[in-house]
Design a protein around this motif. Structure first.
Motif, PDB file in Angstrom:
ATOM      1  N   ILE A   1       0.862  -1.184   0.000  1.00 55.33           N
ATOM      2  CA  ILE A   1       0.000   0.000   0.000  1.00 55.33           C
ATOM      3  C   ILE A   1       0.896   1.230   0.000  1.00 55.33           C
ATOM      4  CG2 ILE A   1      -1.762   1.299   1.235  1.00 55.33           C
ATOM      5  CD1 ILE A   1      -2.727  -1.318   2.456  1.00 55.33           C
ATOM      6  N   ILE A   2       0.845   1.991  -1.077  1.00 54.23           N
ATOM      7  CA  ILE A   2       1.636   3.219  -1.205  1.00 54.23           C
ATOM      8  C   ILE A   2       0.707   4.385  -0.898  1.00 54.23           C
ATOM      9  CG2 ILE A   2       3.054   4.617  -2.745  1.00 54.23           C
ATOM     10  CD1 ILE A   2       3.528   2.058  -4.399  1.00 54.23           C
ATOM     11  N   THR A   3       0.992   5.115   0.164  1.00 53.79           N
ATOM     12  CA  THR A   3       0.040   6.113   0.648  1.00 53.79           C
ATOM     13  C   THR A   3       0.734   7.337   1.226  1.00 53.79           C
ATOM     14  OG1 THR A   3      -1.698   6.486   2.310  1.00 53.79           O
ATOM     15  CG2 THR A   3      -0.058   4.813   2.822  1.00 53.79           C
ATOM     16  N   LYS A   4       0.076   8.487   1.078  1.00 54.52           N
ATOM     17  CA  LYS A   4       0.563   9.712   1.711  1.00 54.52           C
ATOM     18  C   LYS A   4       0.103   9.772   3.164  1.00 54.52           C
ATOM     19  CE  LYS A   4       0.851  12.565  -2.461  1.00 54.52           C
ATOM     20  NZ  LYS A   4       0.360  13.785  -3.159  1.00 54.52           N
ATOM     21  N   ALA A   5      -1.137   9.365   3.404  1.00 59.63           N
ATOM     22  CA  ALA A   5      -1.660   9.323   4.776  1.00 59.63           C
ATOM     23  C   ALA A   5      -1.230   8.011   5.417  1.00 59.63           C
ATOM     24  CB  ALA A   5      -3.179   9.441   4.760  1.00 59.63           C
ATOM     25  N   LEU A   6      -0.636   8.088   6.590  1.00 59.17           N
ATOM     26  CA  LEU A   6      -0.078   6.910   7.253  1.00 59.17           C
ATOM     27  C   LEU A   6      -0.892   6.552   8.496  1.00 59.17           C
ATOM     28  CD1 LEU A   6       3.680   7.969   7.041  1.00 59.17           C
ATOM     29  CD2 LEU A   6       2.452   6.397   5.527  1.00 59.17           C
ATOM     30  N   PRO A   7      -0.830   5.287   8.932  1.00 53.05           N
ATOM     31  CA  PRO A   7      -1.523   4.913  10.176  1.00 53.05           C
ATOM     32  C   PRO A   7      -1.054   5.773  11.339  1.00 53.05           C
ATOM     33  CG  PRO A   7      -0.786   2.962   8.990  1.00 53.05           C
ATOM     34  CD  PRO A   7      -0.180   4.136   8.279  1.00 53.05           C
ATOM     35  N   LYS A   8      -1.988   6.194  12.189  1.00 56.95           N
ATOM     36  CA  LYS A   8      -1.652   7.129  13.267  1.00 56.95           C
ATOM     37  C   LYS A   8      -1.178   6.439  14.540  1.00 56.95           C
ATOM     38  CE  LYS A   8      -4.910  10.663  11.668  1.00 56.95           C
ATOM     39  NZ  LYS A   8      -6.101  11.491  12.000  1.00 56.95           N
ATOM     40  N   THR A   9      -1.504   5.171  14.704  1.00 53.91           N
ATOM     41  CA  THR A   9      -1.232   4.535  15.992  1.00 53.91           C
ATOM     42  C   THR A   9      -0.005   3.635  15.986  1.00 53.91           C
ATOM     43  OG1 THR A   9      -2.798   2.779  15.395  1.00 53.91           O
ATOM     44  CG2 THR A   9      -3.636   4.638  16.687  1.00 53.91           C
ATOM     45  N   ASP A  10       0.116   2.773  15.013  1.00 56.84           N
ATOM     46  CA  ASP A  10       1.161   1.744  15.089  1.00 56.84           C
ATOM     47  C   ASP A  10       2.194   1.850  13.979  1.00 56.84           C
ATOM     48  OD1 ASP A  10      -0.522   1.111  13.050  1.00 56.84           O
ATOM     49  OD2 ASP A  10      -0.562  -1.039  13.445  1.00 56.84           O
ATOM     50  N   PHE A  11       2.366   3.050  13.422  1.00 59.24           N
ATOM     51  CA  PHE A  11       3.302   3.211  12.311  1.00 59.24           C
ATOM     52  C   PHE A  11       4.546   3.946  12.801  1.00 59.24           C
ATOM     53  CE2 PHE A  11       5.009   4.800   8.326  1.00 59.24           C
ATOM     54  CZ  PHE A  11       4.775   3.739   7.455  1.00 59.24           C
TER      55      PHE A  11
END
Length: 227
Positions: A130-140
């Motif tokens: 998954i190539i994304t600008k928005a990243l997971p907020k909790t476990d990234f």
């Protein structure tokens, strides 16, 4: 009689004025609803266009970086990821598949990960990205730029070309190496090795160094733009 006539006239005028006001109120409300609907459609179309732009940019980048592999775009509206990168051997034989999902949204949605895992199983691919600008907020991890999930079968990576290139290069190398050892190694062992490689200190360190360098470049660019 004159007083009554005036009262009746005032009453009639008030009814006319009230009707005109109500007609205008209804017309304004309908016009506002139309404008809101048009704006919603414009925003939706703009988001879709931006998403398609990112998809095509990523596909062009991957095609240029891995010209010997085969990149197929999945038809819009069809189930599955955005594209499939088929890793080819030196003899131009397919030896593995990488599903690629591009996301260009304000927030990261956690269900994307199990969704891509399902697509992975349905397409018999090896790994999904998954190539994304928005990243997971909790476990990234904020200082690396990528993270493997589902035992390394799905990787989330920030949309930065060097990060995407490095992750794909590593996964391709692993697929090619696994193909060479496939006759003597079973699939679960290979998945464990892939997980160990993705989460291993050597690769994590390389990714962190690359990510930090990119962050410095971004920070420097922002300073220049603000002056």
């Amino acid at each position: 009689i004159k007083a009554n006539a005036k009262l009746e006239a005032d009453k009639a005028n008030k009814e006319i004025i009230d009707k005109i006001k109500k007609d205008k109120e209804i017309a304004d409300r309908r016009m506002k609803n139309k404008i809101d609907e048009m704006q919603r459609q414009i925003d939706q179309k703009s988001t879709e266009v931006q998403g398609e732009v990112q998809e095509e940019l990523i596909e062009e980048f991957i095609s240029n970086k891995f010209p010997n592999d085969q990149l197929d775009t999945i038809k819009k509206g069809a189930n599955g990821a955005d594209s499939i990168l088929t890793v080819m051997s030196s003899n131009s034989e397919p030896i593995g598949k990488i599903l690629i999902e591009s996301k260009n949204t304000k927030d990261f949605s956690q269900p994307w990960i199990p969704k891509l895992l399902t697509d992975l199983k349905n397409s018999s691919a090896d790994v999904g990205i998954i190539i994304t600008k928005a990243l997971p907020k909790t476990d990234f991890p904020s200082n690396i730029g990528y993270k493997p999930y589902e035992g390394g079968l799905v990787c989330v990576v920030e949309f930065k070309y060097p990060l995407v290139h490095m992750l794909l290069e590593m996964i391709r190398s692993k697929i090619i190496l696994s193909k060479k050892n496939k006759d003597t190694t079973n699939i679960p062992d290979e998945l464990n090795k892939l997980w160990d490689l993705i989460t291993g200190p050597k690769f994590v360190t390389q990714f962190r160094l690359l990510y930090n360098n990119l962050k410095k470049i971004d920070d420097a660019s922002k300073k220049i733009d603000s002056t």
